[in-house]
Design a protein around this motif. Structure first.
Motif, PDB file in Angstrom:
ATOM      1  N   ALA A 109       0.825  -1.213   0.000  1.00  0.00           N
ATOM      2  CA  ALA A 109       0.000   0.000   0.000  1.00  0.00           C
ATOM      3  C   ALA A 109       0.854   1.256   0.000  1.00  0.00           C
ATOM      4  N   GLU A 110       2.016   1.190   0.616  1.00  0.00           N
ATOM      5  CA  GLU A 110       2.907   2.350   0.667  1.00  0.00           C
ATOM      6  C   GLU A 110       3.591   2.628  -0.672  1.00  0.00           C
ATOM      7  N   ARG A 111       3.729   1.590  -1.513  1.00  0.00           N
ATOM      8  CA  ARG A 111       4.562   1.713  -2.705  1.00  0.00           C
ATOM      9  C   ARG A 111       3.807   1.684  -4.028  1.00  0.00           C
ATOM     10  N   PHE A 112       2.600   1.169  -4.046  1.00  0.00           N
ATOM     11  CA  PHE A 112       1.899   0.963  -5.318  1.00  0.00           C
ATOM     12  C   PHE A 112       0.481   1.533  -5.264  1.00  0.00           C
ATOM     13  N   SER A 113       0.031   2.019  -6.394  1.00  0.00           N
ATOM     14  CA  SER A 113      -1.361   2.443  -6.538  1.00  0.00           C
ATOM     15  C   SER A 113      -2.170   1.220  -6.942  1.00  0.00           C
ATOM     16  N   VAL A 114      -2.827   0.600  -5.958  1.00  0.00           N
ATOM     17  CA  VAL A 114      -3.548  -0.655  -6.177  1.00  0.00           C
ATOM     18  C   VAL A 114      -4.927  -0.558  -5.528  1.00  0.00           C
ATOM     19  N   GLU A 115      -5.784  -1.518  -5.865  1.00  0.00           N
ATOM     20  CA  GLU A 115      -7.058  -1.667  -5.161  1.00  0.00           C
ATOM     21  C   GLU A 115      -6.855  -2.696  -4.061  1.00  0.00           C
ATOM     22  N   LEU A 116      -6.779  -2.229  -2.831  1.00  0.00           N
ATOM     23  CA  LEU A 116      -6.495  -3.099  -1.692  1.00  0.00           C
ATOM     24  C   LEU A 116      -7.798  -3.553  -1.058  1.00  0.00           C
ATOM     25  N   GLY A 117      -8.022  -4.857  -1.031  1.00  0.00           N
ATOM     26  CA  GLY A 117      -9.239  -5.414  -0.456  1.00  0.00           C
ATOM     27  C   GLY A 117      -9.140  -5.609   1.040  1.00  0.00           C
ATOM     28  N   ASP A 118     -10.271  -5.997   1.650  1.00  0.00           N
ATOM     29  CA  ASP A 118     -10.314  -6.243   3.090  1.00  0.00           C
ATOM     30  C   ASP A 118      -9.625  -7.563   3.432  1.00  0.00           C
ATOM     31  N   TRP A 119      -9.390  -7.748   4.726  1.00  0.00           N
ATOM     32  CA  TRP A 119      -8.914  -9.040   5.214  1.00  0.00           C
ATOM     33  C   TRP A 119     -10.034 -10.071   5.085  1.00  0.00           C
ATOM     34  N   ASN A 120      -9.694 -11.245   4.619  1.00  0.00           N
ATOM     35  CA  ASN A 120     -10.618 -12.383   4.612  1.00  0.00           C
ATOM     36  C   ASN A 120     -10.075 -13.407   5.603  1.00  0.00           C
ATOM     37  N   LEU A 121     -10.663 -13.444   6.798  1.00  0.00           N
ATOM     38  CA  LEU A 121     -10.160 -14.335   7.838  1.00  0.00           C
ATOM     39  C   LEU A 121     -10.739 -15.734   7.734  1.00  0.00           C
ATOM     40  N   GLU A 122     -11.647 -15.948   6.797  1.00  0.00           N
ATOM     41  CA  GLU A 122     -12.202 -17.271   6.514  1.00  0.00           C
ATOM     42  C   GLU A 122     -12.165 -17.477   5.009  1.00  0.00           C
ATOM     43  N   PRO A 123     -12.283 -18.716   4.552  1.00  0.00           N
ATOM     44  CA  PRO A 123     -12.333 -18.947   3.106  1.00  0.00           C
ATOM     45  C   PRO A 123     -13.413 -18.098   2.451  1.00  0.00           C
ATOM     46  N   ARG A 124     -13.088 -17.538   1.313  1.00  0.00           N
ATOM     47  CA  ARG A 124     -14.039 -16.687   0.604  1.00  0.00           C
ATOM     48  C   ARG A 124     -13.901 -16.935  -0.886  1.00  0.00           C
ATOM     49  N   GLY A 125     -15.028 -17.127  -1.552  1.00  0.00           N
ATOM     50  CA  GLY A 125     -14.999 -17.392  -2.985  1.00  0.00           C
ATOM     51  C   GLY A 125     -14.204 -18.657  -3.275  1.00  0.00           C
ATOM     52  N   PRO A 126     -13.306 -18.606  -4.248  1.00  0.00           N
ATOM     53  CA  PRO A 126     -12.524 -19.810  -4.568  1.00  0.00           C
ATOM     54  C   PRO A 126     -11.325 -20.011  -3.651  1.00  0.00           C
ATOM     55  N   HIS A 127     -11.104 -19.098  -2.714  1.00  0.00           N
ATOM     56  CA  HIS A 127      -9.905 -19.145  -1.878  1.00  0.00           C
ATOM     57  C   HIS A 127     -10.207 -19.893  -0.588  1.00  0.00           C
ATOM     58  N   VAL A 128      -9.438 -20.954  -0.331  1.00  0.00           N
ATOM     59  CA  VAL A 128      -9.799 -21.910   0.720  1.00  0.00           C
ATOM     60  C   VAL A 128      -9.110 -21.627   2.054  1.00  0.00           C
ATOM     61  N   THR A 129      -8.287 -20.587   2.118  1.00  0.00           N
ATOM     62  CA  THR A 129      -7.639 -20.219   3.373  1.00  0.00           C
ATOM     63  C   THR A 129      -7.756 -18.709   3.557  1.00  0.00           C
ATOM     64  N   PRO A 130      -7.471 -18.185   4.747  1.00  0.00           N
ATOM     65  CA  PRO A 130      -7.478 -16.736   4.930  1.00  0.00           C
ATOM     66  C   PRO A 130      -6.559 -16.040   3.927  1.00  0.00           C
ATOM     67  N   SER A 131      -6.946 -14.826   3.531  1.00  0.00           N
ATOM     68  CA  SER A 131      -6.174 -14.135   2.503  1.00  0.00           C
ATOM     69  C   SER A 131      -6.548 -12.657   2.476  1.00  0.00           C
ATOM     70  N   PHE A 132      -5.756 -11.900   1.738  1.00  0.00           N
ATOM     71  CA  PHE A 132      -6.178 -10.585   1.285  1.00  0.00           C
ATOM     72  C   PHE A 132      -5.690 -10.430  -0.146  1.00  0.00           C
ATOM     73  N   TYR A 133      -6.240  -9.489  -0.861  1.00  0.00           N
ATOM     74  CA  TYR A 133      -5.810  -9.315  -2.249  1.00  0.00           C
ATOM     75  C   TYR A 133      -5.609  -7.841  -2.543  1.00  0.00           C
ATOM     76  N   PHE A 134      -4.838  -7.594  -3.601  1.00  0.00           N
ATOM     77  CA  PHE A 134      -4.851  -6.271  -4.199  1.00  0.00           C
ATOM     78  C   PHE A 134      -4.848  -6.422  -5.714  1.00  0.00           C
ATOM     79  N   GLY A 135      -5.606  -5.534  -6.367  1.00  0.00           N
ATOM     80  CA  GLY A 135      -5.687  -5.528  -7.814  1.00  0.00           C
ATOM     81  C   GLY A 135      -4.795  -4.437  -8.379  1.00  0.00           C
ATOM     82  N   PHE A 136      -4.231  -4.689  -9.566  1.00  0.00           N
ATOM     83  CA  PHE A 136      -3.339  -3.695 -10.158  1.00  0.00           C
ATOM     84  C   PHE A 136      -3.444  -3.742 -11.683  1.00  0.00           C
ATOM     85  N   THR A 137      -3.046  -2.650 -12.295  1.00  0.00           N
ATOM     86  CA  THR A 137      -3.147  -2.508 -13.750  1.00  0.00           C
ATOM     87  C   THR A 137      -1.966  -3.190 -14.450  1.00  0.00           C
TER      88      THR A 137
END
Length: 214
Positions: A109-137
């Motif tokens: 977050a300090e270095r890149f202009s990205v779309e930073l998502g929330d923390w996922n502390l439980e499996p969400r969507g196709p992701h079977v473990t806790p995770s977070f994501y960021f989207g970038f161009t």
């Protein structure tokens, strides 16, 4: 010895009897192998009937439908690389490595202009473990991929493109940092008629730190 007594306490009386009989047999020079049935009392079946009935063993072995993207037929030509409109990076962690994930999140977050998502502390969507994501161009791909390779802190990271085929994006077109892990892509559907053709990203970070260079 104390350790021997602890193991003896763990062993069930039935197991001790089995060992005692075995020891006596060894002493007599006549070892007779004991079957599992001899070492445990037979369990009585629970009352009631199986919901599967009593003929299920006769059912044929079916071939499941092909759910792997891109394998319905061989393509006539390669896909255009311009079908990729953006990327997602999914950083996976657990209760022992969440502090590493928090550090990567802060650094990114300090270095890149990205779309930073929330923390996922439980499996969400196709992701079977806790995770977070960021989207970038697309223009950040040649920087973010090597940056994540060098700054993964040993975590598993999935990097996938965003096209009009999100199942293939997660299962076929993906890049992995360090190692791969299961992704539950069976339920991923293409966008509906009222949804964008490709998932959109909207940067929400304001970089304040210059990317380190050698």
């Amino acid at each position: 010895m104390k350790e021997d007594q602890e193991w003896a306490d763990v062993l069930s009386p039935q197991r001790r009897n089995w060992l005692r009989r075995g020891g006596l047999a060894v002493a007599a020079g006549t070892i007779a192998p004991l079957s599992l049935a001899q070492t445990a009392p037979a369990k009585k079946p629970e009352p009631g009937k199986s919901p599967w009935g009593y003929e299920t063993f006769k059912a044929p072995t079916p071939r499941p439908p092909n759910v792997r993207p891109g394998e319905q037929a061989l393509p006539a030509k390669p896909r255009a690389y311009t079908d990729i409109e953006s990327y997602h990076a999914h950083i996976y962690f657990d209760e022992d490595s969440y502090q590493k994930a928090a550090l990567i999140r802060k650094w990114a977050a300090e270095r890149f202009s990205v779309e930073l998502g929330d923390w996922n502390l439980e499996p969400r969507g196709p992701h079977v473990t806790p995770s977070f994501y960021f989207g970038f161009t697309n223009d950040l791909l040649p920087v973010i991929v090597p940056w994540l390779q060098l700054n993964s802190l040993g975590l598993t990271i999935l990097i996938h493109p965003n096209t009009d085929d999100p199942r293939a994006d997660h299962l076929y077109y993906a890049l992995w940092v360090n190692r791969s892990q299961p992704v539950n892509g069976y339920s991923i559907q293409k966008p509906g008629p009222d949804e964008p053709r490709v998932e959109q990203i909207y940067p929400n970070t304001r970089p304040t730190v210059k990317i380190e260079r050698a």
